[in-house]
Motif scaffolding. Sequence first.
Motif, PDB file in Angstrom:
ATOM      1  N   LEU A 115     -10.824  13.721  -1.390  1.00 29.80           N
ATOM      2  CA  LEU A 115     -10.746  13.970   0.048  1.00 29.80           C
ATOM      3  C   LEU A 115     -11.482  12.902   0.836  1.00 29.80           C
ATOM      4  CD1 LEU A 115     -11.227  17.834   0.317  1.00 29.80           C
ATOM      5  CD2 LEU A 115      -9.163  16.517   0.716  1.00 29.80           C
ATOM      6  N   LEU A 116     -12.570  12.399   0.235  1.00 34.10           N
ATOM      7  CA  LEU A 116     -13.445  11.482   0.961  1.00 34.10           C
ATOM      8  C   LEU A 116     -12.947  10.039   0.887  1.00 34.10           C
ATOM      9  CD1 LEU A 116     -15.804  12.804   2.231  1.00 34.10           C
ATOM     10  CD2 LEU A 116     -17.261  11.963   0.419  1.00 34.10           C
ATOM     11  N   ARG A 117     -12.417   9.641  -0.270  1.00 33.80           N
ATOM     12  CA  ARG A 117     -12.202   8.223  -0.527  1.00 33.80           C
ATOM     13  C   ARG A 117     -10.768   7.756  -0.447  1.00 33.80           C
ATOM     14  NH1 ARG A 117     -17.166   6.644  -2.977  1.00 33.80           N
ATOM     15  NH2 ARG A 117     -18.544   7.481  -1.372  1.00 33.80           N
ATOM     16  N   THR A 118      -9.799   8.625  -0.807  1.00 33.31           N
ATOM     17  CA  THR A 118      -8.435   8.106  -0.901  1.00 33.31           C
ATOM     18  C   THR A 118      -7.724   8.227   0.444  1.00 33.31           C
ATOM     19  OG1 THR A 118      -7.478  10.214  -1.478  1.00 33.31           O
ATOM     20  CG2 THR A 118      -8.285   8.872  -3.289  1.00 33.31           C
ATOM     21  N   ARG A 119      -6.647   7.470   0.560  1.00 30.23           N
ATOM     22  CA  ARG A 119      -5.874   7.470   1.787  1.00 30.23           C
ATOM     23  C   ARG A 119      -5.245   8.839   2.052  1.00 30.23           C
ATOM     24  NH1 ARG A 119      -3.154   4.415   5.458  1.00 30.23           N
ATOM     25  NH2 ARG A 119      -1.070   5.230   5.721  1.00 30.23           N
ATOM     26  N   ALA A 153      -7.734  14.445   8.141  1.00 29.83           N
ATOM     27  CA  ALA A 153      -7.347  14.191   9.529  1.00 29.83           C
ATOM     28  C   ALA A 153      -6.445  15.309  10.041  1.00 29.83           C
ATOM     29  CB  ALA A 153      -6.631  12.850   9.632  1.00 29.83           C
ATOM     30  N   ALA A 154      -5.506  15.737   9.186  1.00 29.98           N
ATOM     31  CA  ALA A 154      -4.584  16.792   9.605  1.00 29.98           C
ATOM     32  C   ALA A 154      -5.333  18.087   9.899  1.00 29.98           C
ATOM     33  CB  ALA A 154      -3.523  17.024   8.530  1.00 29.98           C
ATOM     34  N   SER A 155      -6.422  18.326   9.149  1.00 26.62           N
ATOM     35  CA  SER A 155      -7.167  19.558   9.392  1.00 26.62           C
ATOM     36  C   SER A 155      -7.961  19.481  10.692  1.00 26.62           C
ATOM     37  CB  SER A 155      -8.107  19.853   8.225  1.00 26.62           C
ATOM     38  OG  SER A 155      -9.251  19.044   8.306  1.00 26.62           O
ATOM     39  N   GLN A 156      -8.325  18.276  11.102  1.00 25.55           N
ATOM     40  CA  GLN A 156      -9.105  18.142  12.328  1.00 25.55           C
ATOM     41  C   GLN A 156      -8.211  18.200  13.562  1.00 25.55           C
ATOM     42  OE1 GLN A 156     -12.507  17.717  12.452  1.00 25.55           O
ATOM     43  NE2 GLN A 156     -12.565  17.966  10.236  1.00 25.55           N
ATOM     44  N   ASN A 157      -7.168  17.383  13.559  1.00 26.66           N
ATOM     45  CA  ASN A 157      -6.354  17.292  14.756  1.00 26.66           C
ATOM     46  C   ASN A 157      -4.974  16.765  14.384  1.00 26.66           C
ATOM     47  OD1 ASN A 157      -5.109  16.562  17.135  1.00 26.66           O
ATOM     48  ND2 ASN A 157      -7.011  15.966  18.112  1.00 26.66           N
ATOM     49  N   LEU A 158      -4.014  17.690  14.381  1.00 25.60           N
ATOM     50  CA  LEU A 158      -2.692  17.344  13.872  1.00 25.60           C
ATOM     51  C   LEU A 158      -1.994  16.299  14.745  1.00 25.60           C
ATOM     52  CD1 LEU A 158      -0.919  18.018  11.563  1.00 25.60           C
ATOM     53  CD2 LEU A 158       0.105  19.837  12.890  1.00 25.60           C
ATOM     54  N   VAL A 159      -2.168  16.437  16.057  1.00 25.86           N
ATOM     55  CA  VAL A 159      -1.491  15.510  16.965  1.00 25.86           C
ATOM     56  C   VAL A 159      -1.996  14.086  16.739  1.00 25.86           C
ATOM     57  CG1 VAL A 159      -1.007  14.977  19.360  1.00 25.86           C
ATOM     58  CG2 VAL A 159      -1.234  17.349  18.649  1.00 25.86           C
ATOM     59  N   ALA A 160      -3.317  13.965  16.674  1.00 23.10           N
ATOM     60  CA  ALA A 160      -3.900  12.642  16.467  1.00 23.10           C
ATOM     61  C   ALA A 160      -3.490  12.075  15.113  1.00 23.10           C
ATOM     62  CB  ALA A 160      -5.420  12.722  16.571  1.00 23.10           C
ATOM     63  N   TYR A 220      -1.394   8.479  13.811  1.00 26.83           N
ATOM     64  CA  TYR A 220      -1.801   7.467  12.853  1.00 26.83           C
ATOM     65  C   TYR A 220      -0.881   7.436  11.642  1.00 26.83           C
ATOM     66  CZ  TYR A 220      -5.841   6.449  15.591  1.00 26.83           C
ATOM     67  OH  TYR A 220      -6.655   6.037  16.611  1.00 26.83           O
ATOM     68  N   GLY A 221       0.311   8.008  11.789  1.00 26.99           N
ATOM     69  CA  GLY A 221       1.305   7.849  10.741  1.00 26.99           C
ATOM     70  C   GLY A 221       1.223   8.865   9.629  1.00 26.99           C
ATOM     71  N   VAL A 222       0.477   9.973   9.843  1.00 31.05           N
ATOM     72  CA  VAL A 222       0.471  11.016   8.831  1.00 31.05           C
ATOM     73  C   VAL A 222       1.682  11.900   9.071  1.00 31.05           C
ATOM     74  CG1 VAL A 222      -0.759  13.054   8.031  1.00 31.05           C
ATOM     75  CG2 VAL A 222      -2.027  10.992   8.636  1.00 31.05           C
ATOM     76  N   ASP A 223       2.495  12.127   8.005  1.00 31.09           N
ATOM     77  CA  ASP A 223       3.639  13.020   8.151  1.00 31.09           C
ATOM     78  C   ASP A 223       3.182  14.434   7.822  1.00 31.09           C
ATOM     79  OD1 ASP A 223       5.931  14.486   8.008  1.00 31.09           O
ATOM     80  OD2 ASP A 223       6.671  13.540   6.174  1.00 31.09           O
TER      81      ASP A 223
END
Lengths: 339, 244, 287
Positions: free
Chosen positions: C159-163, C170-177, C181-184
């Motif tokens: 969770l900490l190191r890999t992309r 990131a998805a758990s913090q703020n899905l829109v943001a 940044y290109g997270v599907d």
Amino acid sequence: MKRAGAAQRLPEPPEGEPGARGAATRAARRTALALAVAALAALPWIGNTVLVQFGISVLLLATLAQGWNIIGGYTGYPSFGNSVFYGLGAYGVAIAMVQYELPFWVGMLLGLGLGVAFAGLLGLAVLRLKGHHFAICTLGLALVMTAIVSNLEIAGGNIGLVLPLLRSEVLFYELALGLAVLATLTVLWLSRSRFGLGLIAIRENEEGAAVMGVNTTFYKVIAFMLSAAFTALAGGIYAYHITYIDPVGVFDVVLNVKMIIMAVFGGPGSVLGPVVGALILSATAEVLAARLTGAASLFFGIVIVVAVVFMPRGIAHLVRHIGPAGWRYFIDNVRTHRL
Amino acid sequence: MENILEASGLTKRFHGLVAVHDVSVQLRRGEILGLIGPNGAGKTTLVDMVNGTLEPNAGDLVFEGRSVRGLPAYRRAHLGIGRTFQIMKPFPGMSVLENASIGALFGTNGGERSIGRAREQARECLAFVGLGRRIAQRADALGGPDRKRLELARALAMRPRLLLLDEVMAGLNHVEIEEVIEDIKKVRDQGISILVIEHVMKAITSLSDRVFVLHHGEKIVEGSCGEVLRDPRVVEAYLGRRRR
Amino acid sequence: MVLLLQVLVSGVLLGGLYALMALGLALVWGVLNIVNLSHGALIMLGAYATWFLYTGAHIDPFAALPIAAASLFALGYIIQRGILNLVIRGPMFNTLLITFGIEVILTYLAQLWFSADFRTINPSYAGSNHALGGLTVPYVQALAFAIDSVLTTAMWMFLLRTRTGRGIRAASQNLVAARLYGVDPKRIYALTFGLGAALAGVAGGLYGTVSQINPYIGGPLTAKSFVIAIIGGLDNPLGVIAGGLFLGVVESLTALYVGPTYRDVASFGMLVLILIARPGGLLGRTA
């Protein structure tokens, strides 16, 4: 937390002066409901034993779903601990009748008192939690109560209690019917009273409600106690009817999930939804069990999944909004709720 | 003129950070008091303490001659303190009419007992803010400006004696701002005392009898609009110290 | 004294297993805001997968773990992608209900394929112990504990190191943001649920080596996983480890000093008390 109750609709505010037509439909609806209740009351003299047995079970479940509706549907607190009140109601009757040889109605009062007192005391502590945390805390309570009662001598410990046998299906049926009607009338009152509007305001935005003058703690605790009262009485009737209870059976968490499913399937925060939900799901389960003895639970699971995907707002919403859209109603539901 | 609200030495800390420090202020009956200050000055925190959303760490708060410190928010609503939120808190699934009815049903003195009369009262307030045609809509279907209007109508439906307005004009256009300013004046003419937080300076100057300024959680100036806006400390708070 | 120490050792070994069970639940809950009522059923399937590979193909249970994990990952990915993604923006009740429905289905299928009988995974070394200064440490449980620790640490590193791990956080913090940044999100959500299921699969395999299994163990295991996630909070896997160890030790101590029937009173009572006193979990914030 996702808003629990956003999907529910309120009774439409009467626009302008209630016209003569509105009054007429309301009178017609009231008459229809009264006739339906009368027909249900007459059922034991028309139908066979199997139907009466099924009726008792559906009416008790409808009461449970309606009880859950008060705290979960109206107030927006998804209780997983209502089975505690059911268990307390059942054990109230069982302990009174078996250990002290008191009459049934005294046991009902004992169960009612236990359930309501428990809801009042615990409510003060757990109703400060919201969303998932409330759900899980009440689930924990249900599990603790199972474990505690299994260790109580007066409650027969692990083994449970055997109640005196009363062969009068008609009596149980009419009792269950009376309770279900009373629960539904209470919810009807909620839907159009100052108290009920206060609960809905809490569900929609608790902080906003407090700032506008709603005594949120008091309202929530009263709603929880009301919910507990109906659930405990249903538990009491169940215990005397089934004549044998044990901790795992009456503090059953699965029963609690059933109440929720029935209320949510029917339409949480509506008046008749939970009753209709209880009827449809029980009937489906009954038919499935008869036709496909083994696979009944599989289909029950599939029904839940399909219902949540395609009609997430329950039958009450479906009936009111399907209209001319037809099958597109289901597609639109998926569109709005998918990722 | 007697004071409807007297705050003395109000202080609020969050985890060691002082949001409001030793603020004393009086609001006279029937007056409109403006509260201005840069972002993060502690304006909303102060209002939160007045209506009971937050409890102060120190200081006292006297409303109509009795201390309301420690009273929960709903009790203060019953006493006659109404407010709007900068970040609005509507009941999203309720109709606009029901939203305002809650204020009428539960507001000052515990509100109306009859739903019919509460609806009537709510209808009047909604018409007053210009939402008369939207009463049957769901609150979450309203656009931004209408949500602001609803927030104001809900507070008015409580029949408050003191009204706390937290940025009711943010996001409105010039015409709409003019309308709200006129509305607020009319509200004051009904004898309601008002504390108004606003970034729209035009609103502050045309509404306020007096103004006070918060900066870094402290009250730095208090007085008439003209005096306050000319005060070098206020200029500094908004524009920063001039480099020499 | 030796008795107390022995109880503590068993408690810690049990706690390691508990932690691994709860890890998948906490991950899915923290990131997707889904309280997965079918988590216990996934653990149960992991146990059956291991049992099946051991009795059917004679694969050592510990060697079978990766296969169990991979199958459960695939199952979890499909469940999220095909079903849960469709309802995730609906009211909260709905995700609870639908995962309950999935639990009912999985339990039925397990009963159909594996029958309702109790099964055990019994490799030749199942009964052997290591004596350590008067204390007995069962090999199987010690090995299970080691795997728990390694997996939990690996999870954290991931969770900490890999992309992908960062995408999940990131998805758990703020899905829109995250989307910007290109997270599907569809893929990330499915991956996350798949990971949760894979962890459940391994936990199930290990559970099968130390305990009997049948199709109905899912419900209680879900409840226990909840307790641990609540104690530990959803912030990071270390909290879950601490929660698991704590619960394991408390249960073992209660069983010894109060009585075995009070074990559940202790663990679920603790859940209720902790929630009332510290809604954010004993260790930090929850999502």
